[in-house]
Design a protein around this motif. Sequence first.
Motif, PDB file in Angstrom:
ATOM      1  N   PRO A  92       0.825  -1.206   0.000  1.00  0.00           N
ATOM      2  CA  PRO A  92       0.000   0.000   0.000  1.00  0.00           C
ATOM      3  C   PRO A  92       0.865   1.264   0.000  1.00  0.00           C
ATOM      4  CG  PRO A  92       0.066  -0.918   2.201  1.00  0.00           C
ATOM      5  CD  PRO A  92       0.799  -1.896   1.319  1.00  0.00           C
ATOM      6  N   ILE A  93       0.269   2.357  -0.368  1.00  0.00           N
ATOM      7  CA  ILE A  93       0.925   3.661  -0.238  1.00  0.00           C
ATOM      8  C   ILE A  93       0.331   4.341   0.988  1.00  0.00           C
ATOM      9  CG2 ILE A  93      -0.716   4.840  -1.782  1.00  0.00           C
ATOM     10  CD1 ILE A  93       1.715   6.526  -2.714  1.00  0.00           C
ATOM     11  N   ARG A  94       1.195   4.892   1.802  1.00  0.00           N
ATOM     12  CA  ARG A  94       0.784   5.429   3.106  1.00  0.00           C
ATOM     13  C   ARG A  94       0.813   6.953   3.064  1.00  0.00           C
ATOM     14  NH1 ARG A  94       0.420   4.143   8.584  1.00  0.00           N
ATOM     15  NH2 ARG A  94       1.214   5.728  10.033  1.00  0.00           N
ATOM     16  N   LEU A  95      -0.253   7.572   3.593  1.00  0.00           N
ATOM     17  CA  LEU A  95      -0.342   9.022   3.716  1.00  0.00           C
ATOM     18  C   LEU A  95      -0.137   9.399   5.180  1.00  0.00           C
ATOM     19  CD1 LEU A  95      -2.550   8.028   1.448  1.00  0.00           C
ATOM     20  CD2 LEU A  95      -3.280  10.405   1.556  1.00  0.00           C
ATOM     21  N   GLU A  96       0.728  10.371   5.421  1.00  0.00           N
ATOM     22  CA  GLU A  96       0.949  10.891   6.779  1.00  0.00           C
ATOM     23  C   GLU A  96       0.787  12.401   6.734  1.00  0.00           C
ATOM     24  OE1 GLU A  96       4.811   9.608   7.909  1.00  0.00           O
ATOM     25  OE2 GLU A  96       4.217   7.525   8.243  1.00  0.00           O
ATOM     26  N   VAL A  97      -0.123  12.918   7.546  1.00  0.00           N
ATOM     27  CA  VAL A  97      -0.419  14.352   7.569  1.00  0.00           C
ATOM     28  C   VAL A  97       0.238  14.964   8.807  1.00  0.00           C
ATOM     29  CG1 VAL A  97      -2.221  16.114   7.489  1.00  0.00           C
ATOM     30  CG2 VAL A  97      -2.596  13.888   6.401  1.00  0.00           C
ATOM     31  N   PHE A  98       0.952  16.069   8.592  1.00  0.00           N
ATOM     32  CA  PHE A  98       1.649  16.759   9.669  1.00  0.00           C
ATOM     33  C   PHE A  98       1.245  18.226   9.693  1.00  0.00           C
ATOM     34  CE2 PHE A  98       4.295  13.107   8.810  1.00  0.00           C
ATOM     35  CZ  PHE A  98       4.772  12.725  10.046  1.00  0.00           C
ATOM     36  N   ASP A 106       7.604  19.097  13.689  1.00  0.00           N
ATOM     37  CA  ASP A 106       6.246  19.155  13.167  1.00  0.00           C
ATOM     38  C   ASP A 106       5.354  18.173  13.923  1.00  0.00           C
ATOM     39  OD1 ASP A 106       7.224  20.954  11.391  1.00  0.00           O
ATOM     40  OD2 ASP A 106       7.342  19.575   9.702  1.00  0.00           O
ATOM     41  N   ASP A 107       4.102  18.572  14.133  1.00  0.00           N
ATOM     42  CA  ASP A 107       3.156  17.749  14.889  1.00  0.00           C
ATOM     43  C   ASP A 107       2.460  16.754  13.969  1.00  0.00           C
ATOM     44  OD1 ASP A 107       3.628  19.108  17.302  1.00  0.00           O
ATOM     45  OD2 ASP A 107       2.325  20.736  16.645  1.00  0.00           O
ATOM     46  N   PHE A 108       2.423  15.500  14.414  1.00  0.00           N
ATOM     47  CA  PHE A 108       1.716  14.464  13.663  1.00  0.00           C
ATOM     48  C   PHE A 108       0.214  14.652  13.817  1.00  0.00           C
ATOM     49  CE2 PHE A 108      -0.258  10.215  13.592  1.00  0.00           C
ATOM     50  CZ  PHE A 108       0.066   9.841  12.295  1.00  0.00           C
ATOM     51  N   MET A 109      -0.523  14.607  12.702  1.00  0.00           N
ATOM     52  CA  MET A 109      -1.964  14.804  12.745  1.00  0.00           C
ATOM     53  C   MET A 109      -2.729  13.504  12.515  1.00  0.00           C
ATOM     54  SD  MET A 109      -2.137  18.419  10.642  1.00  0.00           S
ATOM     55  CE  MET A 109      -3.846  18.762  11.052  1.00  0.00           C
ATOM     56  N   GLY A 110      -2.302  12.717  11.553  1.00  0.00           N
ATOM     57  CA  GLY A 110      -3.001  11.470  11.272  1.00  0.00           C
ATOM     58  C   GLY A 110      -2.397  10.771  10.080  1.00  0.00           C
ATOM     59  N   ALA A 111      -2.765   9.502   9.895  1.00  0.00           N
ATOM     60  CA  ALA A 111      -2.219   8.706   8.798  1.00  0.00           C
ATOM     61  C   ALA A 111      -3.290   7.746   8.278  1.00  0.00           C
ATOM     62  CB  ALA A 111      -0.979   7.935   9.242  1.00  0.00           C
ATOM     63  N   ASP A 133      -5.085   9.135  14.331  1.00  0.00           N
ATOM     64  CA  ASP A 133      -3.949   9.726  15.041  1.00  0.00           C
ATOM     65  C   ASP A 133      -3.184   8.657  15.823  1.00  0.00           C
ATOM     66  OD1 ASP A 133      -5.580   9.138  17.155  1.00  0.00           O
ATOM     67  OD2 ASP A 133      -6.073  11.219  17.639  1.00  0.00           O
ATOM     68  N   GLU A 134      -2.335   9.099  16.767  1.00  0.00           N
ATOM     69  CA  GLU A 134      -1.474   8.159  17.500  1.00  0.00           C
ATOM     70  C   GLU A 134      -2.258   7.154  18.323  1.00  0.00           C
ATOM     71  OE1 GLU A 134      -1.467  11.434  17.754  1.00  0.00           O
ATOM     72  OE2 GLU A 134       0.560  12.293  17.821  1.00  0.00           O
ATOM     73  N   ASN A 136      -5.289   6.051  17.522  1.00  0.00           N
ATOM     74  CA  ASN A 136      -6.307   5.470  16.637  1.00  0.00           C
ATOM     75  C   ASN A 136      -7.661   6.164  16.740  1.00  0.00           C
ATOM     76  OD1 ASN A 136      -4.589   3.527  15.511  1.00  0.00           O
ATOM     77  ND2 ASN A 136      -4.945   2.108  17.215  1.00  0.00           N
ATOM     78  N   GLN A 137      -7.605   7.468  16.988  1.00  0.00           N
ATOM     79  CA  GLN A 137      -8.825   8.266  16.973  1.00  0.00           C
ATOM     80  C   GLN A 137      -8.953   8.960  15.623  1.00  0.00           C
ATOM     81  OE1 GLN A 137     -11.133   8.381  19.475  1.00  0.00           O
ATOM     82  NE2 GLN A 137      -9.909   6.864  20.603  1.00  0.00           N
ATOM     83  N   SER A 138     -10.186   9.237  15.231  1.00  0.00           N
ATOM     84  CA  SER A 138     -10.430   9.875  13.940  1.00  0.00           C
ATOM     85  C   SER A 138      -9.783  11.253  13.890  1.00  0.00           C
ATOM     86  CB  SER A 138     -11.938   9.987  13.696  1.00  0.00           C
ATOM     87  OG  SER A 138     -12.188  10.648  12.465  1.00  0.00           O
ATOM     88  N   ALA A 139      -9.090  11.533  12.765  1.00  0.00           N
ATOM     89  CA  ALA A 139      -8.368  12.797  12.622  1.00  0.00           C
ATOM     90  C   ALA A 139      -8.678  13.431  11.273  1.00  0.00           C
ATOM     91  CB  ALA A 139      -6.874  12.573  12.784  1.00  0.00           C
ATOM     92  N   GLY A 140      -9.906  13.301  10.810  1.00  0.00           N
ATOM     93  CA  GLY A 140     -10.284  13.933   9.559  1.00  0.00           C
ATOM     94  C   GLY A 140     -10.154  13.001   8.371  1.00  0.00           C
ATOM     95  N   LYS A 141     -10.312  13.582   7.167  1.00  0.00           N
ATOM     96  CA  LYS A 141     -10.289  12.798   5.933  1.00  0.00           C
ATOM     97  C   LYS A 141      -9.398  13.483   4.907  1.00  0.00           C
ATOM     98  CE  LYS A 141     -15.082  11.273   6.634  1.00  0.00           C
ATOM     99  NZ  LYS A 141     -14.774   9.853   6.936  1.00  0.00           N
ATOM    100  N   VAL A 142      -8.856  12.692   3.989  1.00  0.00           N
ATOM    101  CA  VAL A 142      -8.070  13.191   2.868  1.00  0.00           C
ATOM    102  C   VAL A 142      -8.549  12.491   1.599  1.00  0.00           C
ATOM    103  CG1 VAL A 142      -5.778  13.253   1.794  1.00  0.00           C
ATOM    104  CG2 VAL A 142      -6.030  13.799   4.209  1.00  0.00           C
ATOM    105  N   THR A 143      -8.717  13.270   0.537  1.00  0.00           N
ATOM    106  CA  THR A 143      -9.176  12.724  -0.743  1.00  0.00           C
ATOM    107  C   THR A 143      -8.027  12.744  -1.745  1.00  0.00           C
ATOM    108  OG1 THR A 143     -11.414  13.547  -0.333  1.00  0.00           O
ATOM    109  CG2 THR A 143     -10.850  12.951  -2.599  1.00  0.00           C
ATOM    110  N   ILE A 144      -7.755  11.580  -2.358  1.00  0.00           N
ATOM    111  CA  ILE A 144      -6.728  11.481  -3.394  1.00  0.00           C
ATOM    112  C   ILE A 144      -7.293  10.693  -4.579  1.00  0.00           C
ATOM    113  CG2 ILE A 144      -4.855  11.550  -1.705  1.00  0.00           C
ATOM    114  CD1 ILE A 144      -4.453   8.556  -2.199  1.00  0.00           C
ATOM    115  N   SER A 145      -6.698  10.900  -5.743  1.00  0.00           N
ATOM    116  CA  SER A 145      -7.041  10.145  -6.953  1.00  0.00           C
ATOM    117  C   SER A 145      -5.810   9.380  -7.401  1.00  0.00           C
ATOM    118  CB  SER A 145      -7.511  11.074  -8.072  1.00  0.00           C
ATOM    119  OG  SER A 145      -8.678  11.786  -7.667  1.00  0.00           O
ATOM    120  N   VAL A 146      -5.972   8.089  -7.683  1.00  0.00           N
ATOM    121  CA  VAL A 146      -4.856   7.202  -8.021  1.00  0.00           C
ATOM    122  C   VAL A 146      -5.105   6.570  -9.380  1.00  0.00           C
ATOM    123  CG1 VAL A 146      -3.500   5.204  -7.298  1.00  0.00           C
ATOM    124  CG2 VAL A 146      -4.454   6.745  -5.572  1.00  0.00           C
ATOM    125  N   THR A 147      -4.079   6.579 -10.206  1.00  0.00           N
ATOM    126  CA  THR A 147      -4.130   5.932 -11.524  1.00  0.00           C
ATOM    127  C   THR A 147      -2.878   5.090 -11.695  1.00  0.00           C
ATOM    128  OG1 THR A 147      -5.314   7.840 -12.422  1.00  0.00           O
ATOM    129  CG2 THR A 147      -4.361   6.291 -14.001  1.00  0.00           C
TER     130      THR A 147
END
Length: 658
Positions: A92-98, A106-111, A133-134, A136-147
């Motif tokens: 998988p490809i992993r997203l990490e938001v800071f 930088d503060d970790f926000m979620g992955a 987050d660290e 395992n609580q919900s920390a928002g959403k991120v939308t990506i498109s993969v091809t």
Amino acid sequence: MCFSIFENDEEESDETQKCTEGGELDVVTLLLEVRLNNGEDLPVKDASGSSDPYVKFRYKDNIVYKSGTIFKNLNPSWDEEFQMIVDDVTCPIRLEVFDFDRFCTDDFMGAAEVDLSQVKWCTSTEFRVDLLDEVNQSAGKVTISVTITPMTQLEVQQFHQKATKGVLCVSEKKKEQRAHNTQDWEKLVNIVLVEGKGIRVDERIPDAFCKFKLGQEKYKSKVCSNIDPKWIEQFDLHVFDSADQMLQMACIDRNTNSIIGRLEIDLSSVPLDETLQHWYHLENGPDDSQILLLITVSGSQGAGETIETDEFNYNDIRNTRIQKYDVMNSFDDISDIGVLTVKLFCAEDLVAKDFGGKSDPFAVLELVNTRVQTNTIYKTLSPSWNKIYTFAVKDIHTCLQVTIFDEDPNNRFEFLGRVQIPLKSIRNCEKRWYGLKDEKLRKRVKGEVLLEMDVIWNPVRAAIRTFKPKERKYLSQEQKFKASTFKTYFGEIKDVVNVLASYKNQIEYLLSWHSRPKSLMAYVIFMLFVYYFEIFFIPLMILALFGYNFVKNKTSSRDEPRSTRSSLKGQKSEEEDEKTGTGIRDTLNSVQETLLSVQCYLHFATQLVQKIKNTFNFTDVWLSTLAVIVLSLAFLLLYFVPLRWIILIWGTNKFSKN
């Protein structure tokens, strides 16, 4: 803007054909194209109630791409793309938001992770992933498109020609952000986070730290576990946009990540070139929660007024100040001791710290906790500032400290030299060159600075201030153990003890009657002194000592340099110790001997304290009983017999023993 390996419509049609006939083509690997669209409901990480999010993408535990930072936004829109080659879609490809912080981690926000095996080839698939987050609580959403697109050997070669480290993308937003970060600032804000009071969470002592934000710059303090934490940290922030001068601060508990209190300061209302020292109440915090800050705002063109002899008539201002601090006006404002005016002209022959044999010097002037900073003169070893600075004098016994630094990128400064001038030694209105010294003001370094100073003060107010506690300097150099310094201080104390011991030996000599005329004279003086003694004799004797030393210094000019040398004994001994370069073994032996002597004195003092303690708490019943009897007899004796006669009897007994 992202570059694609397909540069025209014909290639795009070939791509579609390749996806439908992939089994017949010579497919060697896969091209992964990721478009980062936007985020939703991201967590708050800044004191302003917002965050500065960016995203890191990982593939097989390696960071393959880092997005731009969107400032002050919990629902950011990135619209960035990148392409890379993947050889295993089961990974998988992993997203990490800071949350971006300029001067701290930088503060970790979620992955979240995206399963590439669920992507259909040659078809853009949109994923709306949930961040955790660290804990395992919900920390928002991120939308990506993969091809995912298959690639031939020729296309792989073309891709590597254009890619950088296996990734192909050029983000215009990154370029804009980089250009914004390197633009000239309008104001420099120097902040000293000193301490706090009443910092608690539900009557519990938190692990508190503070986060500051000014525009796009941030600072995060260390963690202190105390209801009255003491941080003592200094840092600089910059104002790039005059419309955004709101300094935001949040005090946060590290254990629960909850905000203890917030604070907002409008820097546009803070006067330039003055240090504001104030206790600020934390909003939404405990009623008694406060933070002590020292804030100094300087303009981009430097602090102070420009020296222009044609337009600036200093004599008029000086005469007004002399009138204000005249002795006849001593009780108008007791706390206003005086005013110090410093004219900083230029410096010469500074140390070269940059490539090309140049430096980018600026000067910092400090009077206890008041601090101002000049503008930077670039690419020179002989900067010319020509500025006037004014300081309020709170204690005439303090020193003005002028430090010159070399400005480097990323807010890293290099020390060039320092000079420290006691206010009482200033010769008013005298232009003078001062040689620079090292950070500890011990050795001479390259460079000189030209200053003219004028201090006008009221002696009556200064005298009253002398009897009050000295103003605490919040930012001071950390004291470290040094063998030579320890040895010098111990030697000075030992000299005083030896002098007292010599007086004791002289008294014992008189009491032993080895010289009858001297002992007889001492006995007569003792009897007369005790018989006629009054309490006001004590300050009179001290005044006599002052008078004796005053006459001695006036009549003996040869003793003056000698006294100066003795006052600098500690400093010179350190320099000589450094110059001689004694070996480690000699230094250790010297320190060991000194520490052994200190240990003996401490052992004696500890035993004495322990004996007194045991006497008072009846550990030794006989000794305590004896002490009670002796004290009772002493009370009766002092009640019925005057103290003067008791001392006369005691002295006569001492003199008559031999």
